[in-house]
Write an enzyme that holds these catalytic residues in place. Structure first.
Site, PDB file in Angstrom:
ATOM      1  CB  THR A  10      -0.918   0.003   1.260  1.00  0.00           C
ATOM      2  OG1 THR A  10      -1.659  -1.217   1.266  1.00  0.00           O
ATOM      3  CG2 THR A  10      -1.860   1.166   1.264  1.00  0.00           C
ATOM      4  CE  LYS A  99       2.764   1.340  11.307  1.00  0.00           C
ATOM      5  NZ  LYS A  99       1.364   1.515  11.186  1.00  0.00           N
ATOM      6  CB  VAL A 126       3.673   9.379  14.187  1.00  0.00           C
ATOM      7  CG1 VAL A 126       2.628   9.871  15.181  1.00  0.00           C
ATOM      8  CG2 VAL A 126       4.727   8.531  14.901  1.00  0.00           C
ATOM      9  N   GLY A 128      -0.062   8.895   9.826  1.00  0.00           N
ATOM     10  CA  GLY A 128      -0.293   8.736   8.379  1.00  0.00           C
ATOM     11  C   GLY A 128       0.077   9.988   7.605  1.00  0.00           C
ATOM     12  N   GLY A 181      -7.486  -1.076   3.478  1.00  0.00           N
ATOM     13  CA  GLY A 181      -6.018  -0.938   3.509  1.00  0.00           C
ATOM     14  C   GLY A 181      -5.505  -0.173   4.705  1.00  0.00           C
ATOM     15  CD  GLU A 184       0.220  -1.681  10.944  1.00  0.00           C
ATOM     16  OE1 GLU A 184       1.370  -2.045  10.687  1.00  0.00           O
ATOM     17  OE2 GLU A 184      -0.237  -0.594  10.523  1.00  0.00           O
ATOM     18  CG  ASP A 195      -0.113   1.163  14.635  1.00  0.00           C
ATOM     19  OD1 ASP A 195       0.877   0.945  13.919  1.00  0.00           O
ATOM     20  OD2 ASP A 195      -0.856   2.165  14.489  1.00  0.00           O
ATOM     21  CE  LYS A 199       0.776   4.692  13.773  1.00  0.00           C
ATOM     22  NZ  LYS A 199      -0.584   4.356  13.289  1.00  0.00           N
TER      23      LYS A 199
HETATM   24  N1  HSE Z   1      -2.602   0.353  10.763  1.00  0.00           N
HETATM   25  C1  HSE Z   1      -2.278   1.729  10.901  1.00  0.00           C
HETATM   26  C2  HSE Z   1      -3.539   2.480  11.302  1.00  0.00           C
HETATM   27  C3  HSE Z   1      -1.718   2.278   9.631  1.00  0.00           C
HETATM   28  O1  HSE Z   1      -4.632   1.915  11.176  1.00  0.00           O
HETATM   29  O2  HSE Z   1      -3.445   3.612  11.756  1.00  0.00           O
HETATM   30  C4  HSE Z   1      -1.127   3.652   9.728  1.00  0.00           C
HETATM   31  O3  HSE Z   1      -0.050   3.697  10.625  1.00  0.00           O
END
Ligand code: HSE
Length: 394
Positions: A10, A99, A126, A128, A181, A184, A195, A199
């Site tokens: 992606t 990250k 961090v 996006g 998308g 993870e 996640d 961050k």
């Molecule tokens: N899986 C992460 C999220 C992707 O949903 O924020 C972006 O870091």
């Protein structure tokens, strides 16, 4: 500057597409050319790229003196770290969205970049598409940053928002986030809060210029949330959010907590819904700043990667200089909690004097209590087989 993109998923595709789409406009300022895209053998036939661009051999990229910068967007933890380490040791700049690797190996990768006098940037790791780390580095030079609060995982926020506004079930909503998308490869990283934790480690390390360890963060995810919980929150005009919080407590202490939090309409993050991420921070000069935008997805994240590439090509980033100072988090804050169980919930009676209330036999709202005592009791209930969800009252 000639670049190799490692990984064509992606984020790799988003990065590549933006570099092509904006080629003419970029050329006025910087020269960015993708020389190679590294992928697995099985991906080559369907990648749609000119074969001359494709490589399946990382050594070929490392050995190519024309390639000055590596874009690591594999999402792989061990392999991603090795790719970055080897690139820095080969005196190539590194830009990444990874990250997990930045959070775990922040100090080592930063030191390698310093030692070999190359750039190491990770804006896409961090928030996006939100430009947050680049501005945070300069704000941290100018301000004592005493708090950060953020919605840092697009998948979780997408799930929580849609469960609450559309009454979609948890599994169904997670599947949609995966199809879009956002999630993870292993969505446990999203829904169990890992996640978000990573961050928060990156943000709070930059904010105070002291390296934070992952194991200092108190962590609770959202996977035990049910539609009955969400219906109650809606009834109370509250929203549940997975919040990452950093709070300074005096000169030598801070708290680092990732957990579901119930917030009301007056909270700055109340209207942050869907895959949107947002971060508020407080600094003594700047007062409160809020950054908001798409927290996941192909083009927002690719956009953040390309922003870093521009900074690398222009040599305009602000390198971090972590000293040797260490601190450890103190997370025993005082807070009230909403708690629900799939069984009868027997909590200590003194959790309910004054403002606490038992909602029914398996749901309750406590009065303000030391967090450690709440978590200790809930852990025991879990050990006894209860499925527990809890959220702090923000
Ligand atoms: N899986 C992460 C999220 C992707 O949903 O924020 C972006 O870091």
């Amino acid at each position: 500057m000639k670049i190799a993109i490692l990984g064509y998923g992606t984020v790799g595709r988003g990065t590549y597409d933006i570099l092509q789409e904006r080629k003419n406009r970029l050329e006025d300022q910087v020269e960015l050319e993708v020389k190679k895209v590294l992928m697995l053998e099985k991906e080559v036939a369907t990648c749609g790229l000119d074969k001359a661009l494709v490589s399946t051999d990382y050594q070929e990229i490392l050995d190519d003196p024309e390639i000055e910068c590596i874009v690591e967007v594999t999402g792989a933890k061990k392999q991603g770290f090795l790719f970055m380490k080897e690139a820095l040791e080969a005196k190539k700049h590194v830009v990444t969205a990874n990250k997990a690797v930045v959070s775990k190996h922040f100090s080592e990768l930063n030191d390698l970049a310093d030692r070999y006098q190359v750039h190491f940037l990770y804006e896409a790791a961090v928030g996006g598409g939100i430009p947050i780390l680049t501005p945070l580095k300069s704000q941290a030079l100018l301000n004592n940053i005493d708090s950060i609060e953020g919605i840092l995982n697009g998948t979780c926020n997408y799930i929580l928002s849609n469960m609450q506004t559309k009454a979609w079930g948890y599994e169904e909503t997670l599947k949609k986030a995966q199809d879009l998308g956002f999630a993870e490869a292993d969505p446990t990283d999203d829904v169990e809060g890992f996640d978000t934790l990573r961050k928060l480690v990156i943000l709070s390390s930059i904010a105070q210029n002291i390296l934070v360890n992952e194991d200092e963060v108190a962590l609770e995810g959202i996977s035990n949330l049910g539609l009955e919980d969400v219906a109650y929150f809606k009834d109370q005009d509250l929203k549940v959010k997975l919040l990452a919080s950093y709070g300074k407590k005096g000169d030598d202490s801070y708290s680092l907590i990732v957990e579901p939090v119930l917030i009301g309409r007056d909270h700055p993050l109340y209207n942050v819904d869907g895959e949107t991420n947002a971060i508020t921070l407080h600094g003594h000069n700047v007062d409160q700043l809020t950054f908001m935008g798409p927290g996941a997805g192909k083009y927002p994240t690719g956009n953040a990667v390309v922003c870093d590439l521009i900074d690398v090509a222009r040599g305009s980033d602000l390198p971090l200089k972590f000293g040797d100072k260490t601190q450890s988090a103190e997370n025993n804050i005082q807070a009230a909690y909403y708690i629900s169980s799939d069984q009868d919930l027997n909590l200590p009676e003194d959790w309910f004097s004054n403002e606490g209330e038992k909602i029914d036999g398996h749901r309750a709202r406590t009065k303000a209590l030391p967090r450690d005592s709440v978590i200790g009791t809930l852990e025991n209930l879990r050990k006894a087989g209860q499925k527990i969800f809890f959220a702090r009252l923000g």
